[in-house]
Design a protein around this motif. Sequence first.
Motif, PDB file in Angstrom:
ATOM      1  N   HIS A  99       0.821  -1.206   0.000  1.00 26.94           N
ATOM      2  CA  HIS A  99       0.000   0.000   0.000  1.00 26.94           C
ATOM      3  C   HIS A  99       0.860   1.263   0.000  1.00 26.94           C
ATOM      4  O   HIS A  99       1.788   1.377   0.812  1.00 26.94           O
ATOM      5  N   TYR A 100       0.516   2.179  -0.882  1.00 30.91           N
ATOM      6  CA  TYR A 100       1.077   3.531  -0.912  1.00 30.91           C
ATOM      7  C   TYR A 100      -0.026   4.412  -0.349  1.00 30.91           C
ATOM      8  O   TYR A 100      -1.117   4.497  -0.912  1.00 30.91           O
ATOM      9  N   VAL A 101       0.234   5.053   0.791  1.00 34.68           N
ATOM     10  CA  VAL A 101      -0.804   5.765   1.524  1.00 34.68           C
ATOM     11  C   VAL A 101      -0.354   7.196   1.807  1.00 34.68           C
ATOM     12  O   VAL A 101       0.785   7.422   2.214  1.00 34.68           O
ATOM     13  N   VAL A 102      -1.273   8.135   1.600  1.00 25.81           N
ATOM     14  CA  VAL A 102      -1.016   9.535   1.919  1.00 25.81           C
ATOM     15  C   VAL A 102      -2.043   9.971   2.961  1.00 25.81           C
ATOM     16  O   VAL A 102      -3.245   9.828   2.749  1.00 25.81           O
ATOM     17  N   VAL A 103      -1.540  10.485   4.077  1.00 25.13           N
ATOM     18  CA  VAL A 103      -2.384  10.950   5.177  1.00 25.13           C
ATOM     19  C   VAL A 103      -2.044  12.406   5.452  1.00 25.13           C
ATOM     20  O   VAL A 103      -0.870  12.778   5.499  1.00 25.13           O
ATOM     21  N   GLU A 104      -3.082  13.212   5.615  1.00 18.43           N
ATOM     22  CA  GLU A 104      -2.874  14.609   5.983  1.00 18.43           C
ATOM     23  C   GLU A 104      -3.869  14.973   7.074  1.00 18.43           C
ATOM     24  O   GLU A 104      -5.064  14.716   6.945  1.00 18.43           O
ATOM     25  N   ARG A 105      -3.333  15.543   8.153  1.00 23.48           N
ATOM     26  CA  ARG A 105      -4.142  15.927   9.311  1.00 23.48           C
ATOM     27  C   ARG A 105      -4.995  14.771   9.811  1.00 23.48           C
ATOM     28  O   ARG A 105      -6.158  14.928  10.149  1.00 23.48           O
ATOM     29  N   GLY A 106      -4.400  13.591   9.797  1.00 22.25           N
ATOM     30  CA  GLY A 106      -5.074  12.410  10.304  1.00 22.25           C
ATOM     31  C   GLY A 106      -6.113  11.807   9.377  1.00 22.25           C
ATOM     32  O   GLY A 106      -6.750  10.816   9.720  1.00 22.25           O
ATOM     33  N   VAL A 107      -6.276  12.377   8.184  1.00 23.00           N
ATOM     34  CA  VAL A 107      -7.259  11.874   7.228  1.00 23.00           C
ATOM     35  C   VAL A 107      -6.528  11.224   6.059  1.00 23.00           C
ATOM     36  O   VAL A 107      -5.641  11.833   5.460  1.00 23.00           O
ATOM     37  N   GLU A 108      -6.911   9.994   5.754  1.00 22.93           N
ATOM     38  CA  GLU A 108      -6.316   9.309   4.619  1.00 22.93           C
ATOM     39  C   GLU A 108      -6.845   9.930   3.327  1.00 22.93           C
ATOM     40  O   GLU A 108      -8.035   9.894   3.057  1.00 22.93           O
ATOM     41  N   LEU A 109      -5.943  10.507   2.542  1.00 22.84           N
ATOM     42  CA  LEU A 109      -6.316  11.163   1.292  1.00 22.84           C
ATOM     43  C   LEU A 109      -6.196  10.234   0.095  1.00 22.84           C
ATOM     44  O   LEU A 109      -6.893  10.411  -0.903  1.00 22.84           O
TER      45      LEU A 109
END
Length: 141
Positions: A49-59
């Motif tokens: 998995h390639y995962v991007v999270v910003e401010r605790g929210v998975e984008l």
Amino acid sequence: MNSHSLSEIKREIEQIGRRLGCPRNCLPTFGFSEDFGCPHIEVNASGLHYVVVERGVELERKTTHDLNDLLYIVFEAVTFSMAGDYELKHRIPGQDSRRILFRRQLELLGSVDADWVTRLRQDQHKILACNPFNDGVESAR
């Protein structure tokens, strides 16, 4: 079940990153998120998995079972960032900035894998089909 360990993936990504000369902060983290839009890699029974999270929210989450596909996903993003930095330093007033950015990204990925260049070129063509260059310059593509 995945046959690739997080440490194996990390080693491969770091090796390619060194070959590209990319700054360490362009690479994802492994097994944990730094948040703030920085990507990370997860490995579990359902895939790589390639995962991007910003401010605790998975984008964003891109999942694959193929290591080469994961590496493309990672380095498509890394080289886009590097090409963006390059374009800023080599900007031509009045020219669509994507001309330099896309060309540089192809060069960077080409130094790693010729198949990735083909895939990226297809992705770029899709972008340009919906959003053509906006500068009146004829494309030599």
